[in-house]
Design an enzyme around this catalytic site. Structure first.
Site, PDB file in Angstrom:
ATOM      1  N   PRO A   1       0.836  -1.022  -0.019  1.00  0.00           N
ATOM      2  CA  PRO A   1      -0.015  -0.043  -0.079  1.00  0.00           C
ATOM      3  C   PRO A   1       0.788   1.357  -0.025  1.00  0.00           C
ATOM      4  O   PRO A   1       1.949   1.099   0.545  1.00  0.00           O
ATOM      5  CB  PRO A   1      -0.985   0.181   1.201  1.00  0.00           C
ATOM      6  CG  PRO A   1      -0.173  -1.325   1.583  1.00  0.00           C
ATOM      7  CD  PRO A   1       0.880  -1.599   1.194  1.00  0.00           C
ATOM      8  N   GLU A   2       0.310   1.952  -0.790  1.00  0.00           N
ATOM      9  CA  GLU A   2       1.578   2.980  -0.507  1.00  0.00           C
ATOM     10  C   GLU A   2       0.009   4.270  -1.167  1.00  0.00           C
ATOM     11  O   GLU A   2      -1.251   3.744   0.245  1.00  0.00           O
ATOM     12  CB  GLU A   2       1.381   3.585  -2.407  1.00  0.00           C
ATOM     13  CG  GLU A   2       2.974   3.018  -2.370  1.00  0.00           C
ATOM     14  CD  GLU A   2       4.204   3.865  -3.670  1.00  0.00           C
ATOM     15  OE1 GLU A   2       4.213   4.819  -3.520  1.00  0.00           O
ATOM     16  OE2 GLU A   2       5.023   2.697  -3.512  1.00  0.00           O
TER      17      GLU A   2
END
Length: 271
Positions: A2-3
DNA sequence: CGAGAGTCCTGAAGGC
DNA sequence: TGCCTTCAGGACTCTC
């Protein structure tokens, strides 16, 4: 995994299911995350109502009347809301059960994520201290980047991945943003002009916004809060494209290691 | 102090 | 097939 766009997609996906809902039970199957899950977490959450779900950088903040649940998805984490939860599989470390019957499940094979408790009415925590501006809000600008970068010898790619400079720019979007701004990722941050920082700030905003619109990236195993994969990987200009032709000039995309992370760039388009 | 490396952990992929 | 090495979206923490 996840960014910022993936975390924001997760937040939006969970919001309808959890805001205003009361937690009836908490199951912790594995306490050993980045930091141990606090032993008191089930006790403080059971009976509590989620007032809001917000994001600061890549942290999710669950608002309750008496405190905040601070969660981070690390490298491989996901939060999924189920109307009816299936049997847990390996790495399903934590469940939040709601009075509606909904279950929010935290899954994280690498256990680099976090689930922490902040007691009180203010979301104050050392992990949140010193974080830089949100890239999609006022306060983030080329001028701010330029000011923060003076006399810094660190490579620009590492500079924009520093959460004290700007939050939420991870490895994929750092390479992508530098490509869009036409800046060589190896360039010392202190030697980039104000005009080029304006371009870079625009590129970061545009890259992150379009990824949020697309529902986050789906490189490898990302799934959002509703279990749907994202679609950002279809549009990468350079990330994970080593040896493939640049989509602009057809020169091969190059890769290198910077601070133990892979960087991808076009040596012709980025100077 | 700034900059770079090391660290946590599992799983997938590729070489031999 | 199997064993080994490398790499993966993060970011705190240590060392020089």
């Amino acid at each position: 995994m996840p960014e910022l766009p993936e975390v924001e997609t997760t937040r939006r996906g969970l919001l309808k299911a959890v805001r205003g809902s009361t937690i009836t039970g908490v199951t912790v199957r594995e306490r050993r995350l980045r930091w141990p899950v606090p032993a008191e977490l089930p006790h403080v959450l059971e009976g509590a109502t989620v007032r809001d779900l917000s994001r600061r950088g890549k942290y999710l903040l669950w608002h309750f009347d008496h405190g905040f649940l601070l969660s981070h998805l690390g490298m491989s984490g996901s939060l999924t809301a189920y109307r009816q939860a299936p049997a847990p599989v390996p790495h399903d470390h934590l469940d939040l059960r709601f009075e509606s019957g909904c279950v929010v499940r935290y899954h994280d094979p690498r256990r680099f994520g976090a689930m922490l408790w902040i007691q009180g009415t203010e979301p104050r925590h050392v992990l949140l201290d010193g974080l830089g501006p949100e890239p999609l809000m006022r306060g983030f600008s080329g001028q701010a980047l330029y000011r923060a970068s003076r006399h810094k010898r660190v490579a620009i790619k590492n500079f924009i991945m520093d959460a004290r400079v700007v939050v939420g720019v991870g490895n994929i979007y750092a390479s992508e943003s530098l490509f869009h701004a036409g800046i060589d990722p190896r360039k010392p941050a202190g030697r980039v002009s104000a005009a080029r920082y304006d371009r870079l700030a625009d590129a970061i905003r545009k890259t992150l916004r379009s990824a949020v619109r697309a529902g986050g990236s789906s490189l490898r195993n990302y799934v959002g809060a509703n279990g749907e994969p994202g679609h950002f990987q279809l549009a990468t200009m350079c990330y994970d494209r080593a040896g493939e032709p640049c989509r602009v000039c057809r020169q091969p995309i190059r890769s290198l290691r910077q601070g133990q992370r892979s960087t991808f760039f076009c040596a012709h388009c980025q100077t």
